[in-house]
Scaffold this active site. Structure first.
Site, mmCIF file in Angstrom:
data_model
loop_
_atom_site.group_PDB
_atom_site.id
_atom_site.type_symbol
_atom_site.label_atom_id
_atom_site.label_comp_id
_atom_site.label_asym_id
_atom_site.label_seq_id
_atom_site.Cartn_x
_atom_site.Cartn_y
_atom_site.Cartn_z
ATOM 1 N N ARG A 203 44.870 56.946 26.129
ATOM 2 C CA ARG A 203 44.708 57.053 27.567
ATOM 3 C C ARG A 203 43.225 56.945 27.893
ATOM 4 O O ARG A 203 42.371 57.415 27.119
ATOM 5 C CB ARG A 203 45.260 58.381 28.100
ATOM 6 C CG ARG A 203 46.776 58.471 28.159
ATOM 7 C CD ARG A 203 47.361 57.546 29.208
ATOM 8 N NE ARG A 203 48.794 57.680 29.369
ATOM 9 C CZ ARG A 203 49.711 56.963 28.737
ATOM 10 N NH1 ARG A 203 49.309 56.050 27.844
ATOM 11 N NH2 ARG A 203 50.999 57.126 28.962
ATOM 12 N N ASP A 227 42.371 49.142 25.636
ATOM 13 C CA ASP A 227 43.624 48.782 26.297
ATOM 14 C C ASP A 227 43.913 49.731 27.453
ATOM 15 O O ASP A 227 44.766 49.446 28.284
ATOM 16 C CB ASP A 227 44.781 48.817 25.296
ATOM 17 C CG ASP A 227 46.068 48.277 25.895
ATOM 18 O OD1 ASP A 227 46.044 47.141 26.415
ATOM 19 O OD2 ASP A 227 47.094 48.982 25.871
ATOM 20 N N GLU A 232 42.908 52.563 36.365
ATOM 21 C CA GLU A 232 43.634 51.325 36.113
ATOM 22 C C GLU A 232 44.359 50.919 37.389
ATOM 23 O O GLU A 232 45.010 51.759 37.991
ATOM 24 C CB GLU A 232 44.645 51.501 34.973
ATOM 25 C CG GLU A 232 43.994 51.754 33.631
ATOM 26 C CD GLU A 232 45.012 51.977 32.511
ATOM 27 O OE1 GLU A 232 46.234 51.817 32.758
ATOM 28 O OE2 GLU A 232 44.596 52.334 31.406
ATOM 29 N N HIS A 251 46.401 47.484 29.440
ATOM 30 C CA HIS A 251 47.471 48.444 29.129
ATOM 31 C C HIS A 251 48.720 47.689 28.655
ATOM 32 O O HIS A 251 49.840 47.963 29.098
ATOM 33 C CB HIS A 251 47.790 49.311 30.347
ATOM 34 C CG HIS A 251 48.268 50.682 29.965
ATOM 35 N ND1 HIS A 251 47.859 51.830 30.595
ATOM 36 C CD2 HIS A 251 49.123 51.090 29.000
ATOM 37 C CE1 HIS A 251 48.447 52.883 30.057
ATOM 38 N NE2 HIS A 251 49.211 52.462 29.082
ATOM 39 N N SER A 253 49.203 46.912 25.160
ATOM 40 C CA SER A 253 49.338 46.969 23.702
ATOM 41 C C SER A 253 50.760 47.285 23.244
ATOM 42 O O SER A 253 51.145 46.940 22.134
ATOM 43 C CB SER A 253 48.372 48.009 23.126
ATOM 44 O OG SER A 253 48.670 49.309 23.613
#
Length: 290
Positions: A203, A227, A232, A251, A253
């Site tokens: 995170r 990632d 975000e 985000h 992965s």
């Protein structure tokens, strides 16, 4: 009775009737689910769902989809590491410009030291692959347990600095909880090797992002593969976009065509357990946050 519906089309009537919800409902809608007894999340992360005030009843069973994402995320981690080591981002830019320019500086992964921070499903998959590829593997976890054969040294959370100091590659796989937010501070970035590569697929809140930008600009560390970020989507004016030693994915992965199959296996197993009044797997601890 099973109702299958896209998230955007869920009605208040559906929520009010549901005893079980499988998916990722809007947290703000959960209070309308007066009959809800069990929420099976389609995600491994549960941080948006651990506030009991979200629910009409306090005796909610919350389970997650831990075990679904370890394989694709571990592969994504190594895609980032190898891209950094072999200058693939730079070669992609050269290809776009149709320019031939050999980049002589490259790194080998074999013989390196990898520190995996968090030894859950994802961390285990990362550690297994790192060991198979000839790295020394250090791991950090919260609770004492026997050391797996694919881990060379196992540290507790309070010993995290020992793992950070030694690592050529640091992989963050932790969930976001009160105990993990901000775990990578400016001080910890400063003790890493000057050529260390930090990968965060946990995170964004795990890392002091402003300190990370400072570390990358000033070459305290070699680079980062991100990632997850804060916030975000990452704003267009974030310095992270322009830093040459940063790989950014969005985000993504955990994406894989096999995820639905794995999620459904967990849900159907848990549904049988629920109907037979047996203990469910992947139970989320509301206090711990995962």
């Amino acid at each position: 009775v099973v109702t299958v519906v896209p998230r955007k089309e869920v009605t208040e009537e559906m929520l009010a009737k549901a005893e079980i919800i499988f998916g990722l409902p809007k947290p703000s809608d959960l209070i309308k689910a007066k009959n809800l007894r069990w929420l099976q999340l389609a995600s491994a992360g549960a941080d948006r769902y651990i506030n009991k005030n979200l629910y009409a009843e306090n005796d909610i069973i919350l389970t997650n989809s831990s075990g679904v994402y370890g394989i694709p995320i571990a592969e994504h981690v190594f895609a980032m590491i190898l891209s950094f080591n072999r200058n693939l981002q730079d070669y992609a830019l050269l290809k776009k410009e149709k320019r031939w320019n050999l980049i002589y500086e490259a790194r080998e992964f074999y013989g390196s030291t990898v520190s995996v921070i968090g030894l859950g499903d994802i961390g285990r998959e990362v550690a297994k692959r790192a060991k198979a590829w000839g790295a020394k593997v250090l791991a950090v976890k919260r609770n004492p347990s026997p050391k797996p054969d694919y881990v060379d040294e196992l540290y507790m959370t309070e010993e995290i600095d020992e793992a950070l100091i030694q690592a050529d590659y640091i992989v963050l796989t932790l969930p976001a909880t009160d105990k993990t937010r901000g775990i990578i501070t400016e001080e910890r970035l400063r003790i890493m090797k000057p050529d260390a590569f930090l990968v965060n697929i946990g995170r964004g809140e795990l890392v002091d992002q402003e300190a990370l930008i400072k570390a990358l600009r000033n070459n305290w560390i070699g680079g980062a593969g991100l990632d997850v970020m804060t916030p975000e989507p990452l704003p267009e004016d974030s310095p992270l976009w322009d830093l040459p030693n940063v790989i950014i994915t969005q985000h993504s992965s955990g994406l894989s065509k096999k995820n639905d199959e794995r999620r459904m296996e967990i849900f159907t197993d848990n549904l049988k357990r629920y109907l037979n009044n047996e203990k469910l797997i992947n139970l989320v601890d509301f206090c711990e946050g995962y």
